[in-house]
Motif scaffolding. Structure first.
Motif, PDB file in Angstrom:
ATOM      1  N   LEU A 201      -0.863 -31.008  57.844  1.00  0.00           N
ATOM      2  CA  LEU A 201      -1.800 -30.269  58.703  1.00  0.00           C
ATOM      3  C   LEU A 201      -1.555 -30.575  60.167  1.00  0.00           C
ATOM      4  N   LEU A 202      -0.958 -31.746  60.415  1.00  0.00           N
ATOM      5  CA  LEU A 202      -0.716 -32.198  61.787  1.00  0.00           C
ATOM      6  C   LEU A 202       0.519 -31.522  62.385  1.00  0.00           C
ATOM      7  N   VAL A 203       1.537 -31.280  61.568  1.00  0.00           N
ATOM      8  CA  VAL A 203       2.804 -30.771  62.112  1.00  0.00           C
ATOM      9  C   VAL A 203       3.303 -29.508  61.393  1.00  0.00           C
ATOM     10  N   GLY A 204       3.741 -29.655  60.152  1.00  0.00           N
ATOM     11  CA  GLY A 204       4.488 -28.591  59.468  1.00  0.00           C
ATOM     12  C   GLY A 204       3.753 -27.264  59.366  1.00  0.00           C
ATOM     13  N   LYS A 205       2.541 -27.297  58.778  1.00  0.00           N
ATOM     14  CA  LYS A 205       1.825 -26.024  58.550  1.00  0.00           C
ATOM     15  C   LYS A 205       1.495 -25.303  59.857  1.00  0.00           C
ATOM     16  N   PRO A 206       0.854 -25.998  60.825  1.00  0.00           N
ATOM     17  CA  PRO A 206       0.545 -25.262  62.057  1.00  0.00           C
ATOM     18  C   PRO A 206       1.791 -24.774  62.787  1.00  0.00           C
TER      19      PRO A 206
ATOM     20  N   ALA B 244      13.992 -19.230  60.216  1.00  0.00           N
ATOM     21  CA  ALA B 244      13.571 -20.572  60.645  1.00  0.00           C
ATOM     22  C   ALA B 244      13.036 -21.355  59.461  1.00  0.00           C
ATOM     23  N   LEU B 245      13.438 -22.606  59.386  1.00  0.00           N
ATOM     24  CA  LEU B 245      12.970 -23.480  58.312  1.00  0.00           C
ATOM     25  C   LEU B 245      12.157 -24.619  58.917  1.00  0.00           C
ATOM     26  N   VAL B 246      10.938 -24.799  58.423  1.00  0.00           N
ATOM     27  CA  VAL B 246      10.137 -25.958  58.813  1.00  0.00           C
ATOM     28  C   VAL B 246      10.124 -26.885  57.603  1.00  0.00           C
TER      29      VAL B 246
ATOM     30  N   VAL C 202      13.426 -27.092  61.829  1.00  0.00           N
ATOM     31  CA  VAL C 202      12.569 -28.142  62.378  1.00  0.00           C
ATOM     32  C   VAL C 202      12.334 -29.145  61.256  1.00  0.00           C
ATOM     33  N   SER C 203      12.648 -30.404  61.502  1.00  0.00           N
ATOM     34  CA  SER C 203      12.413 -31.406  60.466  1.00  0.00           C
ATOM     35  C   SER C 203      11.240 -32.300  60.852  1.00  0.00           C
ATOM     36  N   ALA C 204      10.209 -32.305  60.001  1.00  0.00           N
ATOM     37  CA  ALA C 204       9.024 -33.158  60.214  1.00  0.00           C
ATOM     38  C   ALA C 204       8.734 -33.863  58.902  1.00  0.00           C
TER      39      ALA C 204
ATOM     40  N   VAL D 238      15.188 -28.902  65.829  1.00  0.00           N
ATOM     41  CA  VAL D 238      14.138 -29.730  66.431  1.00  0.00           C
ATOM     42  C   VAL D 238      13.843 -30.867  65.458  1.00  0.00           C
ATOM     43  N   ASP D 239      13.955 -32.076  65.968  1.00  0.00           N
ATOM     44  CA  ASP D 239      13.750 -33.265  65.129  1.00  0.00           C
ATOM     45  C   ASP D 239      12.406 -33.906  65.494  1.00  0.00           C
ATOM     46  N   VAL D 240      11.423 -33.724  64.616  1.00  0.00           N
ATOM     47  CA  VAL D 240      10.081 -34.264  64.883  1.00  0.00           C
ATOM     48  C   VAL D 240       9.970 -35.706  64.366  1.00  0.00           C
TER      49      VAL D 240
END
Ligand code: NAP
Length: 279
Positions: free
Chosen positions: A163-168, A156-158, A201-203, A222-224
């Motif tokens: 701090l709001l999206v990617g890391k958590p 899986a690739l984030v 997941v792209s954020a 997943v497209d954030v």
């Protein structure tokens, strides 16, 4: 290609929460601090208020002028921390440049930290302990669950490390046994990385960050991202060309956005229950 429908999933989640709220001894209350006149922030806050009300949650917004001092914002947070009628505190980001977001977030009582941004809640997430989890990553995990996406052993690739999206989100996916890679603006070989992935997941916040040549057949995406182009909203993914290659994908709008709002409501109820010590 199957769509992971955030609109429908969030509707179900909100319906279940509404029933839960009805059973509580009093109405949970969210306190929102909005600084300045940013039109997008005003729209977000209005939709959060509307969703709260529809679910039986009280929402109170304090609007402060753009030139308010950092001390005044922190004073308001400290008042809300002490106010027993307030269960959850949300500071709408971004804040004006003269205010340090980290200092403001640090002032929020971790028990009322509905966005899960304090170091106490981020630390709990890192340690695998129960705490308040940021709404967007929580919403993405709900979608994986609803659509039976088993992350065990998946590559899986984030993309994005906020701090709001990617890391958590990377931590939550790791906790579900995915093999997680995090990419960011300094990542050199994004296309090659993407081509080796089962889940992406792209954020990022840039249209066409993910194009069809970057994705292998059967990928789950997943497209954030939320990007405004000539009045329309698009995600980070070139949806038209990428979606035919995907096993599953979230649309924009109607994917992660509605899930974020539903998870905000879920977190308000969680704050309330923690404070009242209800299981
Ligand atoms: P952010 O704090 O600006 O983070 C963006 C991340 O993308 C950063 O980590 C940045 O890397 C990385 N990045 C930038 N350009 C890149 C590139 N070319 N390749 C790879 N990575 C790149 O934003 P955020 O708050 O996490 O939000 C990200 C997006 O999601 C935005 O569009 C936002 O509007 C959207 N969003 C949507 C929801 C929702 O409910 N759907 C909720 C929150 C956010 P560096 O760290 O190296 O700068």
């Amino acid at each position: 290609m199957y769509i992971m429908d955030g609109k429908e999933t969030s509707r179900e989640l909100k319906e279940a929460l509404k029933m839960q709220v009805k059973e509580l001894p009093s109405k949970p209350k969210l306190f929102v601090i909005l600084v300045g006149d940013d039109p997008a922030s005003k729209i977000y806050v209005a939709s959060k208020e509307k969703a709260c009300k529809a679910c039986g949650i009280e929402a109170l917004t304090l609007c402060l002028p753009a030139d308010v001092s950092q001390k005044e914002v922190i004073d308001e947070i400290e008042k809300a921390n002490k106010d027993k009628s307030i269960n959850a505190i949300l500071v709408q980001l971004p804040l004006p440049d003269h205010i340090n977001e980290k200092d403001v977030i640090a002032a929020i009582d971790p028990m009322k930290d509905v966005d899960g941004l304090t170091s106490a809640n981020q630390g709990k997430l890192f340690m695998g302990q129960n705490g308040l989890v940021p709404c967007t990553p929580k919403g993405v995990m709900h979608l994986f669950e609803k659509y039976n996406v088993d992350l065990t052993g998946k590559n899986a690739l984030v993309i994005g490390r906020s701090l709001l999206v990617g890391k958590p989100l990377a931590i939550l996916m790791l906790n579900k046994n995915a093999t997680v890679t995090i990419a960011h603006s300094k990542t050199k070989n994004l296309k090659e990385l993407c081509l080796g992935m089962d889940v992406i997941v792209s954020a990022v916040g840039k249209p066409k960050t993910i194009t069809a040549d970057m994705v292998k057949e059967g990928t789950i995406i997943v497209d954030v991202g939320i990007n405004r182009i000539h009045g329309t909203i698009v995600g980070d993914v070139d949806y038209l060309n990428v979606s035919p290659k995907c096993a599953r994908i979230t649309p924009v709008p109607g994917g992660v956005g509605p899930m974020t709002i539903a998870c905000l409501l879920e977190n308000v109820v969680e704050c309330y229950k923690m404070q009242k010590e209800i299981e």
